[in-house]
Design an enzyme around this catalytic site. Structure first.
Site, short mmCIF file in Angstrom:
data_model
loop_
_atom_site.label_atom_id
_atom_site.label_comp_id
_atom_site.label_asym_id
_atom_site.label_seq_id
_atom_site.Cartn_x
_atom_site.Cartn_y
_atom_site.Cartn_z
CE LYS A 204 -1.65 1.74 4.03
NZ LYS A 204 -1.45 3.18 4.28
CG ASP B 221 3.17 1.22 9.47
OD1 ASP B 221 3.44 1.47 8.29
OD2 ASP B 221 2.85 2.12 10.28
C1 EPZ Z 1 4.31 6.68 6.05
O1 EPZ Z 1 3.63 7.77 6.64
C2 EPZ Z 1 3.31 5.54 6.01
N1 EPZ Z 1 2.15 5.91 5.23
C3 EPZ Z 1 2.88 5.17 7.42
O2 EPZ Z 1 2.05 4.01 7.32
C4 EPZ Z 1 4.12 4.79 8.24
O3 EPZ Z 1 3.74 4.51 9.56
C5 EPZ Z 1 5.12 5.95 8.21
O4 EPZ Z 1 5.44 6.29 6.84
C6 EPZ Z 1 6.42 5.62 8.93
O5 EPZ Z 1 6.98 4.49 8.37
C7 EPZ Z 1 2.23 5.90 3.87
O6 EPZ Z 1 3.27 5.64 3.29
C8 EPZ Z 1 0.97 6.26 3.12
P1 EPZ Z 1 6.60 10.02 8.11
P2 EPZ Z 1 4.29 9.25 6.61
O7 EPZ Z 1 6.57 11.24 7.28
O8 EPZ Z 1 5.01 9.46 5.34
C9 EPZ Z 1 6.42 13.25 11.63
C10 EPZ Z 1 0.15 2.70 7.69
O9 EPZ Z 1 -0.39 2.18 8.67
N2 EPZ Z 1 6.56 14.22 10.55
O10 EPZ Z 1 7.80 9.13 8.09
O11 EPZ Z 1 3.23 10.23 6.99
C11 EPZ Z 1 5.09 12.53 11.58
O12 EPZ Z 1 4.09 13.27 12.24
C12 EPZ Z 1 0.67 4.12 7.76
O13 EPZ Z 1 0.32 2.11 6.58
C13 EPZ Z 1 6.65 15.57 10.86
O14 EPZ Z 1 6.62 15.96 12.03
O15 EPZ Z 1 5.34 9.10 7.81
C14 EPZ Z 1 5.40 11.23 12.27
O16 EPZ Z 1 5.32 11.42 13.67
C15 EPZ Z 1 0.51 4.72 9.14
N3 EPZ Z 1 6.77 16.46 9.84
C16 EPZ Z 1 6.85 10.95 11.86
O17 EPZ Z 1 7.39 12.21 11.45
C17 EPZ Z 1 6.79 16.07 8.54
O18 EPZ Z 1 6.90 16.93 7.64
C18 EPZ Z 1 6.99 9.95 10.72
O19 EPZ Z 1 6.27 10.47 9.63
C19 EPZ Z 1 6.68 14.70 8.24
C20 EPZ Z 1 6.57 13.78 9.26
#
Ligand code: EPZ
Length: 425
Positions: free
Chosen positions: A24, A309
């Site tokens: 996904k 995840d």
């Molecule tokens: C991706 O989310 C995945 N979703 C998530 O999977 C996954 O848990 C996550 O990566 C971490 O591996 C998709 O790919 C659609 P991040 P993403 O940017 O890209 C913070 C699932 O269940 N952050 O690595 O949103 C953020 O709030 C989902 O399949 C900022 O603060 O994850 C989080 O706490 C859930 N500012 C952390 O970093 C930003 O600009 C990780 O976020 C970006 C992120």
């Protein structure tokens, strides 16, 4: 009012073989990347999940067309002539923000609804913006929309991310593909889905090196040099890990195919530490457990650390292990809601900020529970297979977002599980 739920009943074991679908968290971005291809790209091994339906609608609202033949999507972006995404689609699925980079890469501008937070956290995008600003992008926020422009053109830059954000890495990389000059992204996310996205972009004519490591180099090419491609989505390591946790939970032996074991090294390490035997092949992983589950400590971290995840699924294993486990959630600020639902089934879990102390119990008992997010929902169904009696899992729309035919796949390996409609509680 009625509501579709999943009923899970105590199940002796999960055995046999089940195939993981395409990832996904890669496929959604592959559809967005097709915007840069300016023609009909073929994307294979796409999971049949509701998030893909939403992303397909986003592409169509931009002027593209998406046709599906089973797990094969043809994404024709020839006529993509808009750079705006509507709020109602972005609010349905945060991952719509993944069109930001490709729209900037193709049009030098974008008008994308700001994604909201969700149950597991604020899900900010500040790092996306900081990364793209290094490439000459300027942002304004207007009535909940992010207005991106490149008044002085899109140019390469030296980006360093303060956290290896998956989304920020992807959006910066996709915009950098057509930037004038070269871009370096340091502290990039290393998830396998990043590598898969770069593979597709390079198949389209991009020049990306190092994707899947913490330093990514992108040499900008002309938009005209990017062509549609035919790409097969990488297997879903999180879906696979969910089934492997189910096999370890009930004993197995259970084999999950369609996944690269190298993408699950930390999860496999923890399964072995908990007393399960794990075998691997080039595209499969088998798990069997013949002795009691042992407690382990788990820290969720960016890849190759333990995946957030899979945190809920492994908390379930810890809940039925001998001894006490400490689970630390370092990626999202609010991803322990599963614990409250599992405690209603008899688990003994104490939450202290980012730490969960899980004291193993002998058994769980079935209860009505609610999916708080996609992965917690998947884990609650597994809990219902181990618990005495019957468990009714509600809000299963979360599960349908990311697990293709979850009930059908579980039933095919022995689970006593069904989807049914009940009067809304
Ligand atoms: C991706 O989310 C995945 N979703 C998530 O999977 C996954 O848990 C996550 O990566 C971490 O591996 C998709 O790919 C659609 P991040 P993403 O940017 O890209 C913070 C699932 O269940 N952050 O690595 O949103 C953020 O709030 C989902 O399949 C900022 O603060 O994850 C989080 O706490 C859930 N500012 C952390 O970093 C930003 O600009 C990780 O976020 C970006 C992120």
């Amino acid at each position: 009012m009625s509501e579709e739920v999943i009923i899970a009943r105590q199940t002796p074991n999960l055995t046999g073989t089940v195939k993981a679908s395409g990832a996904k968290n890669s496929a959604l971005k592959l559809l967005a990347a097709a915007i840069l291809g300016h023609g009909p790209s073929v994307i294979r091994n796409v999971p049949l999940i509701s998030d893909i339906t939403v992303m397909s609608k986003v592409i169509e609202r931009l002027g593209g067309t998406v046709t599906r033949d089973g797990h094969v999507l043809t994404v024709d972006t020839t006529n993509v002539d808009k750079w705006e995404t509507p709020y109602e689609l972005v609010s349905k699925m945060r991952a719509s923000i993944s069109v930001l980079g490709p729209l900037i890469g193709r049009f030098g501008r974008a008008h994308v609804a700001m994604p909201g937070g969700c149950q597991i956290g604020a899900r900010k995008i500040d790092m996306h913006l900081v990364g793209l600003e290094q490439l000459g992008v300027e942002f304004q926020i207007d009535h909940g929309f992010l207005i991106a422009t490149t008044p002085n053109g899109l140019h390469g830059g030296d980006v360093i991310l303060e956290f290896p954000s998956v989304g920020a890495t992807e959006n910066t990389m996709m915009a950098a593909v057509t930037a004038k000059g070269s871009t370096t992204i340091e502290n990039a996310a290393c998830e396998p889905e990043i590598h898969d996205l770069a593979l597709m972009l390079n198949e389209m004519g991009a020049q990306i090196e190092g994707a899947g490591t913490s330093v990514v180099h992108v040499h900008g090419v002309s938009l005209d040099d990017l062509k549609p491609c035919d790409h097969t989505t990488v297997g879903d390591r999180i879906e696979a890990g969910t089934f492997l946790a189910g096999g370890a939970l009930l004993g197995g032996p259970l084999t999950v195919t369609g996944v690269n074991p190298a993408h699950l090294r930390m999860a496999i390490l923890k399964l072995r530490a908990m007393g399960a035997d794990v075998e691997t092949g080039n595209d499969w992983v088998s798990v069997e457990r013949t002795r009691p589950l042992r407690a382990v400590d788990i820290q969720t971290l960016p890849h190759p650390g333990f995946p957030t995840d899979l945190q809920a699924q492994f908390m379930l294993l810890c809940a039925l292990a001998e001894g006490n486990s400490v689970i630390t959630e370092n990626v999202f600020e609010n991803r322990f809601m599963f614990a409250a639902e599992l405690s209603r089934m008899g688990a003994d879990i104490t939450i202290d900020d980012h730490h969960a102390v899980v004291r193993g119990v002998d058994k769980l008992s079935g209860a009505p529970v609610v999916s708080t997010d996609l992965r917690a929902g998947g884990a609650l169904v597994l809990a219902g297979l181990a618990a005495e009696g019957e468990t009714i899992v509600r809000k299963i729309n979360h599960i349908d977002r990311g697990y293709e035919d979850y009930v059908g796949k579980l039933a095919s390996i022995g689970a006593r599980v069904e989807r049914t409609v009940v009067d809304a509680i």
